[in-house]
Design a protein around this motif. Structure first.
Motif, PDB file in Angstrom:
ATOM      1  N   CYS A 183       6.483   3.522  -6.656  1.00 58.21           N
ATOM      2  CA  CYS A 183       6.916   2.635  -7.741  1.00 58.21           C
ATOM      3  C   CYS A 183       5.766   1.719  -8.131  1.00 58.21           C
ATOM      4  CB  CYS A 183       8.154   1.827  -7.327  1.00 58.21           C
ATOM      5  SG  CYS A 183       7.841   0.637  -6.012  1.00 58.21           S
ATOM      6  N   GLU A 184       5.993   0.900  -9.100  1.00 56.53           N
ATOM      7  CA  GLU A 184       4.990  -0.070  -9.519  1.00 56.53           C
ATOM      8  C   GLU A 184       5.016  -1.229  -8.527  1.00 56.53           C
ATOM      9  OE1 GLU A 184       5.575  -1.028 -13.704  1.00 56.53           O
ATOM     10  OE2 GLU A 184       4.239  -2.735 -13.430  1.00 56.53           O
ATOM     11  N   VAL A 185       3.856  -1.719  -8.152  1.00 57.16           N
ATOM     12  CA  VAL A 185       3.797  -2.809  -7.178  1.00 57.16           C
ATOM     13  C   VAL A 185       2.994  -3.981  -7.737  1.00 57.16           C
ATOM     14  CG1 VAL A 185       2.890  -3.522  -4.924  1.00 57.16           C
ATOM     15  CG2 VAL A 185       4.090  -1.337  -5.150  1.00 57.16           C
ATOM     16  N   THR A 186       3.595  -5.156  -7.663  1.00 57.59           N
ATOM     17  CA  THR A 186       2.855  -6.383  -7.969  1.00 57.59           C
ATOM     18  C   THR A 186       2.727  -7.172  -6.669  1.00 57.59           C
ATOM     19  OG1 THR A 186       4.841  -7.635  -8.520  1.00 57.59           O
ATOM     20  CG2 THR A 186       3.751  -6.475 -10.321  1.00 57.59           C
ATOM     21  N   VAL A 187       1.708  -8.021  -6.625  1.00 57.45           N
ATOM     22  CA  VAL A 187       1.457  -8.796  -5.406  1.00 57.45           C
ATOM     23  C   VAL A 187       1.220 -10.250  -5.781  1.00 57.45           C
ATOM     24  CG1 VAL A 187      -0.045  -9.093  -3.394  1.00 57.45           C
ATOM     25  CG2 VAL A 187       0.424  -6.786  -4.258  1.00 57.45           C
ATOM     26  N   LEU A 188       1.934 -11.134  -5.100  1.00 60.80           N
ATOM     27  CA  LEU A 188       1.745 -12.564  -5.309  1.00 60.80           C
ATOM     28  C   LEU A 188       0.967 -13.104  -4.117  1.00 60.80           C
ATOM     29  CD1 LEU A 188       2.800 -14.382  -7.613  1.00 60.80           C
ATOM     30  CD2 LEU A 188       4.692 -15.024  -6.095  1.00 60.80           C
ATOM     31  N   THR A 189      -0.220 -13.634  -4.378  1.00 68.10           N
ATOM     32  CA  THR A 189      -1.052 -14.148  -3.278  1.00 68.10           C
ATOM     33  C   THR A 189      -1.159 -15.658  -3.371  1.00 68.10           C
ATOM     34  OG1 THR A 189      -3.094 -14.029  -4.539  1.00 68.10           O
ATOM     35  CG2 THR A 189      -2.459 -12.044  -3.320  1.00 68.10           C
ATOM     36  N   GLY A 220       0.812  -1.214   0.000  1.00 70.87           N
ATOM     37  CA  GLY A 220       0.000   0.000   0.000  1.00 70.87           C
ATOM     38  C   GLY A 220       0.844   1.262   0.000  1.00 70.87           C
ATOM     39  N   HIS A 221       1.972   1.229   0.696  1.00 70.62           N
ATOM     40  CA  HIS A 221       2.838   2.408   0.737  1.00 70.62           C
ATOM     41  C   HIS A 221       3.711   2.504  -0.514  1.00 70.62           C
ATOM     42  CE1 HIS A 221       1.587   2.414   4.957  1.00 70.62           C
ATOM     43  NE2 HIS A 221       1.930   3.698   4.958  1.00 70.62           N
ATOM     44  N   LEU A 222       4.321   1.381  -0.909  1.00 65.01           N
ATOM     45  CA  LEU A 222       5.258   1.419  -2.048  1.00 65.01           C
ATOM     46  C   LEU A 222       4.565   1.854  -3.340  1.00 65.01           C
ATOM     47  CD1 LEU A 222       7.454  -1.717  -1.316  1.00 65.01           C
ATOM     48  CD2 LEU A 222       8.250   0.664  -1.501  1.00 65.01           C
ATOM     49  N   ALA A 223       3.274   1.566  -3.452  1.00 71.08           N
ATOM     50  CA  ALA A 223       2.566   1.914  -4.691  1.00 71.08           C
ATOM     51  C   ALA A 223       2.581   3.416  -4.963  1.00 71.08           C
ATOM     52  CB  ALA A 223       1.122   1.393  -4.626  1.00 71.08           C
ATOM     53  N   GLN A 247      -4.878   4.640  -0.960  1.00 69.85           N
ATOM     54  CA  GLN A 247      -5.690   3.774  -1.821  1.00 69.85           C
ATOM     55  C   GLN A 247      -4.761   3.420  -2.978  1.00 69.85           C
ATOM     56  OE1 GLN A 247      -8.876   2.397  -1.541  1.00 69.85           O
ATOM     57  NE2 GLN A 247      -8.265   1.289  -3.394  1.00 69.85           N
ATOM     58  N   ALA A 248      -4.265   2.185  -2.995  1.00 72.98           N
ATOM     59  CA  ALA A 248      -3.183   1.809  -3.915  1.00 72.98           C
ATOM     60  C   ALA A 248      -3.693   0.943  -5.054  1.00 72.98           C
ATOM     61  CB  ALA A 248      -2.092   1.066  -3.150  1.00 72.98           C
ATOM     62  N   ARG A 249      -3.149   1.209  -6.250  1.00 75.26           N
ATOM     63  CA  ARG A 249      -3.405   0.298  -7.362  1.00 75.26           C
ATOM     64  C   ARG A 249      -2.274  -0.707  -7.404  1.00 75.26           C
ATOM     65  NH1 ARG A 249      -4.013   2.469 -13.081  1.00 75.26           N
ATOM     66  NH2 ARG A 249      -3.898   0.215 -13.367  1.00 75.26           N
ATOM     67  N   VAL A 250      -2.611  -1.984  -7.410  1.00 81.17           N
ATOM     68  CA  VAL A 250      -1.584  -3.030  -7.508  1.00 81.17           C
ATOM     69  C   VAL A 250      -2.020  -4.046  -8.564  1.00 81.17           C
ATOM     70  CG1 VAL A 250      -0.906  -2.798  -5.059  1.00 81.17           C
ATOM     71  CG2 VAL A 250      -2.668  -4.459  -5.708  1.00 81.17           C
ATOM     72  N   ARG A 251      -1.053  -4.827  -9.024  1.00 82.09           N
ATOM     73  CA  ARG A 251      -1.361  -5.884  -9.991  1.00 82.09           C
ATOM     74  C   ARG A 251      -1.045  -7.193  -9.280  1.00 82.09           C
ATOM     75  NH1 ARG A 251       1.300  -6.056 -16.028  1.00 82.09           N
ATOM     76  NH2 ARG A 251       0.657  -8.203 -16.497  1.00 82.09           N
ATOM     77  N   ALA A 252      -2.046  -8.044  -9.137  1.00 86.09           N
ATOM     78  CA  ALA A 252      -1.872  -9.242  -8.320  1.00 86.09           C
ATOM     79  C   ALA A 252      -2.124 -10.513  -9.118  1.00 86.09           C
ATOM     80  CB  ALA A 252      -2.813  -9.202  -7.116  1.00 86.09           C
ATOM     81  N   GLU A 306      -7.727 -11.576  -7.294  1.00 87.22           N
ATOM     82  CA  GLU A 306      -8.795 -10.959  -8.086  1.00 87.22           C
ATOM     83  C   GLU A 306      -9.368  -9.726  -7.383  1.00 87.22           C
ATOM     84  OE1 GLU A 306     -10.146 -15.117 -10.283  1.00 87.22           O
ATOM     85  OE2 GLU A 306     -11.347 -14.321  -8.616  1.00 87.22           O
ATOM     86  N   ALA A 307      -9.544  -9.858  -6.058  1.00 85.67           N
ATOM     87  CA  ALA A 307     -10.074  -8.714  -5.305  1.00 85.67           C
ATOM     88  C   ALA A 307      -9.106  -7.538  -5.362  1.00 85.67           C
ATOM     89  CB  ALA A 307     -10.341  -9.126  -3.850  1.00 85.67           C
ATOM     90  N   LEU A 308      -7.800  -7.804  -5.246  1.00 84.09           N
ATOM     91  CA  LEU A 308      -6.803  -6.725  -5.296  1.00 84.09           C
ATOM     92  C   LEU A 308      -6.794  -6.057  -6.670  1.00 84.09           C
ATOM     93  CD1 LEU A 308      -3.887  -8.405  -3.305  1.00 84.09           C
ATOM     94  CD2 LEU A 308      -5.166  -6.358  -2.619  1.00 84.09           C
ATOM     95  N   ASN A 309      -6.896  -6.862  -7.734  1.00 83.57           N
ATOM     96  CA  ASN A 309      -6.905  -6.293  -9.086  1.00 83.57           C
ATOM     97  C   ASN A 309      -8.144  -5.434  -9.322  1.00 83.57           C
ATOM     98  OD1 ASN A 309      -4.461  -7.354  -9.993  1.00 83.57           O
ATOM     99  ND2 ASN A 309      -5.415  -9.348 -10.463  1.00 83.57           N
ATOM    100  N   ARG A 310      -9.243  -5.862  -8.725  1.00 89.13           N
ATOM    101  CA  ARG A 310     -10.521  -5.188  -8.932  1.00 89.13           C
ATOM    102  C   ARG A 310     -10.627  -3.923  -8.082  1.00 89.13           C
ATOM    103  NH1 ARG A 310     -13.406  -9.547  -7.769  1.00 89.13           N
ATOM    104  NH2 ARG A 310     -13.736  -8.806  -5.625  1.00 89.13           N
ATOM    105  N   GLU A 311     -10.297  -4.065  -6.784  1.00 82.61           N
ATOM    106  CA  GLU A 311     -10.578  -2.983  -5.832  1.00 82.61           C
ATOM    107  C   GLU A 311      -9.351  -2.185  -5.426  1.00 82.61           C
ATOM    108  OE1 GLU A 311     -12.664  -4.675  -2.469  1.00 82.61           O
ATOM    109  OE2 GLU A 311     -13.680  -6.090  -3.799  1.00 82.61           O
TER     110      GLU A 311
END
Lengths: 305, 305
Positions: free
Chosen positions: B25-31, B19-22, B54-59, B38-43
């Motif tokens: 820089c660009e942040v990806t998340v491995l769950t 949430g902070h790094l976004a 309020q961070a945008r991440v790609r998970a 899916e929830a992270l990509n959506r919300e």
């Protein structure tokens, strides 16, 4: 001749005494709660499990409402002992008072409240309370009785014979302390471990194969307790570790009362059981770090509610 | 230049990093769970409390579905580390992997799964997870980073600066072990006591006035841990007892993760935290009877479910 016995405290143990004794003598029951006394007077007391009884008893919350007994069996929880003795104080001067509680020191507290003759008792019976008037008898193990102060041993034997004639297992011993201490050392190991883990007294308590097995902790607690007993000059009646191993090999795992207390978020008997041992350990200068640890943890658990 | 960071494990700590790094820089998340990705990509990811983001991440659940990062921050629970590393293995060969887990030994396990450069981390941040996409930031305390094996300290500093620019408190240390051990000794005392008593990390943990106060047990556990650290040649970064006293004086009592695990009847981190200490104690021949006791009790608790 013992014609009338008054049971003080109709929890599991008190109910088992009352339910059995009613087949051989008159039984009165002193309860803390009025509804409990009323239910017993209305419905009687039902025992199932190891024996089946339907007993008629006469119950009240005030000793003056009951006829004078020859024997009083005090089977309250530790926390209920002092209020029960305050209620009894000044009553039944000719009765012999039998204490059947966990820990040490119940006899001294009885003496503070009256001049009764006193018999020390310890019981290994157990059961499950289903209602105010129904207790299931689970372990039909022994009750041991011994003299306190200058009571004649003959009187102890007489009470033991009465209990035996009622279908209970009982032994009269000239000195009860070795048995009381065996039970104390056993209880002080098993009860807090059950209360803290949530495990009934099952095979985990005797497991020592893996270096991290729970049995090592139980064994460590028992070894500390044995060291305290030795310093107090007590030769134990039974080896508490063997008691532990034997008990875990019984078919169904017993639910120690301290675990029941913790699950119901009631105050536990930790001060009486482990507390007795900690006080004796301090008196004799014996280090008991594991008992101090489980004592602190159980007290912490009580504080979390 | 660090342009992209992949967070592995989006629990409380991973989410706070993401949430902070976004913001820088660009942040990806491995769950682990697909619904979580899916929830992270959506919300996106929402941080409230000590900071609002309020961070945008790609998970995703598979590293090959995400662009290659410069830095990977592994912030799984101990039990999730091995599966996460198995998923990562063979991917992102040029990335620097930062481990931010409790206990000791995470770096060795990372090394078993790849040739990445490794940075050791330990964090004192804490938060509360409200949903898959919302974490409340409770304690905005420091994260400490240090080199593992032959990684240049300059690289450690670069990652520390990135975290700092994202609004997190961070310190780069030439040797992290004194800090890791401080946290280990602290955690190994506080977490099992919280898990066994049900108490959050409140004033009971520092109370030592009465001889039976809980603080004596916590202090005893910490003293054993300090003896193990000394035998392992570690000079602690902070005194764990002072960490304990300070933490209990904060306004609101922290809920240690092992207590949360016990209440949810999940496997705890006891093998990682206390287990690390027991293994080091055995290696160096230091007696740790209190740690062995709480380890056995927490394992017993897990066995009771």
């Amino acid at each position: 001749m013992i014609e009338r016995v008054c049971i003080v405290g109709a929890g599991v143990i008190g109910s088992l005494f009352a339910g059995h004794l009613a087949s051989v003598c008159e039984v009165t029951v002193l309860t803390r709660r009025r509804e409990h006394a009323e239910a017993l007077n209305r419905e009687g007391l039902r025992i199932t499990g190891r024996s089946e009884r339907q007993a008629r008893v006469r119950a009240a919350t005030d000793p003056s409402e009951l006829p004078e007994p020859d024997v009083v069996i005090v089977a309250t929880k530790a926390s209920g002992l002092r209020p029960a003795l305050e209620a009894l104080s000044g009553h039944y001067p000719r009765a012999t008072v039998v204490t059947v509680l966990n820990g040490l020191g119940a006899e001294e507290m009885v003496r503070e409240h009256g001049d009764w003759q006193i018999v020390s008792g310890v019981t290994f019976m157990s059961g499950t309370r289903h209602s105010d008037t129904h207790v299931e008898y689970i372990l039909d193990t022994e009750t041991w009785l011994g003299p306190y102060e200058d009571i004649p041993f003959e009187r102890v034997r007489e009470i033991a014979e009465l209990l035996e004639s009622a279908g209970l297992k009982v032994e009269a011993l000239p000195d009860l302390r070795p048995a009381q201490w065996s039970k104390l050392v056993f209880n002080a190991a098993v009860n807090p471990v059950a209360a803290l883990t949530g495990l009934p007294h099952d095979w985990h308590f005797a497991a020592e194969e893996d270096p991290f097995d729970l049995g090592h902790l139980v064994h460590g607690l028992i070894d500390e307790g044995k060291a305290v007993a030795a310093s107090a000059g007590i030769e134990l009646h039974d080896d508490p570790w063997e008691m532990n191993v034997l008990a875990t090999r019984r078919g169904s795992a017993h639910y120690p009362s301290m675990l029941e207390d913790v699950e119901a978020r009631r105050p536990t008997e930790i001060d009486l059981i482990t507390g007795s041992l900690l006080r004796e350990a301090e008196r004799h200068g014996v280090p008991v770090p594991l008992h101090a640890a489980v004592h602190a943890l159980v007290k912490g658990k009580e504080a979390s509610w």
